[in-house]
Motif scaffolding. Structure first.
Motif, short mmCIF file in Angstrom:
data_model
loop_
_atom_site.label_atom_id
_atom_site.label_comp_id
_atom_site.label_asym_id
_atom_site.label_seq_id
_atom_site.Cartn_x
_atom_site.Cartn_y
_atom_site.Cartn_z
N ARG A 6 0.85 -1.19 0.00
CA ARG A 6 0.00 0.00 0.00
C ARG A 6 0.89 1.24 0.00
O ARG A 6 1.74 1.39 0.88
CB ARG A 6 -0.93 0.01 1.21
CG ARG A 6 -1.95 -1.12 1.17
CD ARG A 6 -2.85 -1.14 2.38
NE ARG A 6 -3.58 0.08 2.60
CZ ARG A 6 -4.77 0.38 2.06
NH1 ARG A 6 -5.36 -0.49 1.26
NH2 ARG A 6 -5.37 1.51 2.34
N VAL A 7 0.66 2.11 -0.99
CA VAL A 7 1.49 3.30 -1.18
C VAL A 7 0.61 4.55 -1.15
O VAL A 7 -0.41 4.60 -1.84
CB VAL A 7 2.24 3.25 -2.53
CG1 VAL A 7 3.15 4.46 -2.70
CG2 VAL A 7 3.05 1.96 -2.66
N ILE A 9 0.69 8.36 -2.22
CA ILE A 9 1.40 9.35 -3.03
C ILE A 9 0.88 10.73 -2.63
O ILE A 9 -0.33 10.95 -2.61
CB ILE A 9 1.17 9.13 -4.55
CG1 ILE A 9 1.65 7.74 -4.97
CG2 ILE A 9 1.84 10.23 -5.37
CD1 ILE A 9 3.14 7.53 -4.90
N ALA A 25 1.81 6.90 -9.70
CA ALA A 25 0.68 6.18 -9.10
C ALA A 25 0.13 5.15 -10.07
O ALA A 25 -0.16 4.01 -9.67
CB ALA A 25 -0.42 7.17 -8.70
N LEU A 28 2.59 2.18 -10.32
CA LEU A 28 2.56 1.35 -9.11
C LEU A 28 1.29 0.49 -9.09
O LEU A 28 1.35 -0.68 -8.71
CB LEU A 28 2.65 2.23 -7.86
CG LEU A 28 3.95 3.03 -7.69
CD1 LEU A 28 3.89 3.90 -6.45
CD2 LEU A 28 5.17 2.11 -7.66
N ARG A 29 0.16 1.06 -9.49
CA ARG A 29 -1.08 0.27 -9.59
C ARG A 29 -0.92 -0.86 -10.59
O ARG A 29 -1.33 -1.99 -10.33
CB ARG A 29 -2.25 1.16 -10.00
CG ARG A 29 -2.85 1.93 -8.88
CD ARG A 29 -4.14 2.64 -9.31
NE ARG A 29 -4.46 3.65 -8.34
CZ ARG A 29 -4.30 4.96 -8.51
NH1 ARG A 29 -3.86 5.43 -9.66
NH2 ARG A 29 -4.61 5.79 -7.55
N MET A 33 0.28 -2.81 -6.84
CA MET A 33 0.24 -2.14 -5.54
C MET A 33 -1.09 -1.38 -5.39
O MET A 33 -1.69 -0.98 -6.38
CB MET A 33 1.41 -1.17 -5.41
CG MET A 33 2.76 -1.86 -5.47
SD MET A 33 4.12 -0.69 -5.30
CE MET A 33 5.46 -1.67 -5.99
N GLU A 34 -1.51 -1.21 -4.15
CA GLU A 34 -2.66 -0.37 -3.86
C GLU A 34 -2.13 1.05 -3.65
O GLU A 34 -1.20 1.25 -2.88
CB GLU A 34 -3.38 -0.84 -2.61
CG GLU A 34 -4.03 -2.19 -2.76
CD GLU A 34 -4.72 -2.66 -1.50
OE1 GLU A 34 -4.80 -1.88 -0.52
OE2 GLU A 34 -5.16 -3.81 -1.49
N VAL A 35 -2.71 2.01 -4.36
CA VAL A 35 -2.20 3.38 -4.31
C VAL A 35 -3.30 4.33 -3.87
O VAL A 35 -4.42 4.29 -4.38
CB VAL A 35 -1.66 3.81 -5.69
CG1 VAL A 35 -1.15 5.25 -5.63
CG2 VAL A 35 -0.55 2.87 -6.15
N TYR A 37 -3.84 8.39 -3.61
CA TYR A 37 -3.28 9.68 -4.00
C TYR A 37 -4.00 10.76 -3.20
O TYR A 37 -5.22 10.86 -3.24
CB TYR A 37 -3.44 9.91 -5.50
CG TYR A 37 -3.00 11.28 -5.94
CD1 TYR A 37 -1.72 11.75 -5.66
CD2 TYR A 37 -3.85 12.12 -6.63
CE1 TYR A 37 -1.31 13.01 -6.04
CE2 TYR A 37 -3.46 13.40 -7.02
CZ TYR A 37 -2.18 13.83 -6.73
OH TYR A 37 -1.79 15.08 -7.10
N VAL A 56 -0.51 2.33 5.37
CA VAL A 56 0.36 2.17 4.20
C VAL A 56 1.73 1.62 4.58
O VAL A 56 2.17 1.72 5.72
CB VAL A 56 0.52 3.49 3.42
CG1 VAL A 56 -0.83 3.99 2.92
CG2 VAL A 56 1.23 4.56 4.22
#
Length: 135
Positions: A6-7, A9, A25, A28-29, A33-35, A37, A56
């Protein structure tokens, strides 16, 4: 099986240029990854609170305004205050090499200049999160 990375941004301050943040973003998706923003004009406090609420693994800050020597140390301190010691703080933008070194010495992860291959960013995040999850 562990959950996806989980990121968060974030764009901090008055910097209104978010194209690079949106591109990262998206990559990464696409990498699984779960992003999350945050949108524009966030404060360091808003970013750290969102990271805490969203549980995250990574905070990625995009900064083009020149405020990196203020923003990153403030976020690092807030992360420590909130106990987010296992969360990676990374980012990118217009940051001189000498400033990157100083920020990394404070605990900020790798910082990426414009034009960095997105696969390098994805691989870095995967490797860092994997190492943190093993500890």
């Amino acid at each position: 099986m562990s959950r996806p990375i989980r990121v968060l941004i974030a764009k901090v301050g008055l910097d209104g240029h978010d194209r690079g943040a949106k591109v990262i973003a998206s990559f990464l998706r696409d990498a699984g990854m779960e992003v999350i923003y945050t949108g524009l004009r966030q404060t360091p406090e808003m970013v750290v609170n969102a990271a805490l609420q969203e549980d995250v693994d990574v905070i990625g800050v995009s900064i083009l305004s020149g405020a990196h020597n203020t923003v990153f140390p403030k976020i690092i301190q807030l992360m420590k205050d909130k106990g987010l010691n296992d969360v990676l703080l990374t980012g990118g933008g217009i940051i001189p090499d000498a400033d990157m070194k100083k920020l990394m010495d404070l605990g900020v992860g790798r910082l990426f200049p414009p034009g960095t291959d997105t696969n390098v960013v994805v691989d870095y995040i995967r490797n860092e999160v994997d190492a943190r999850r093993r500890n």
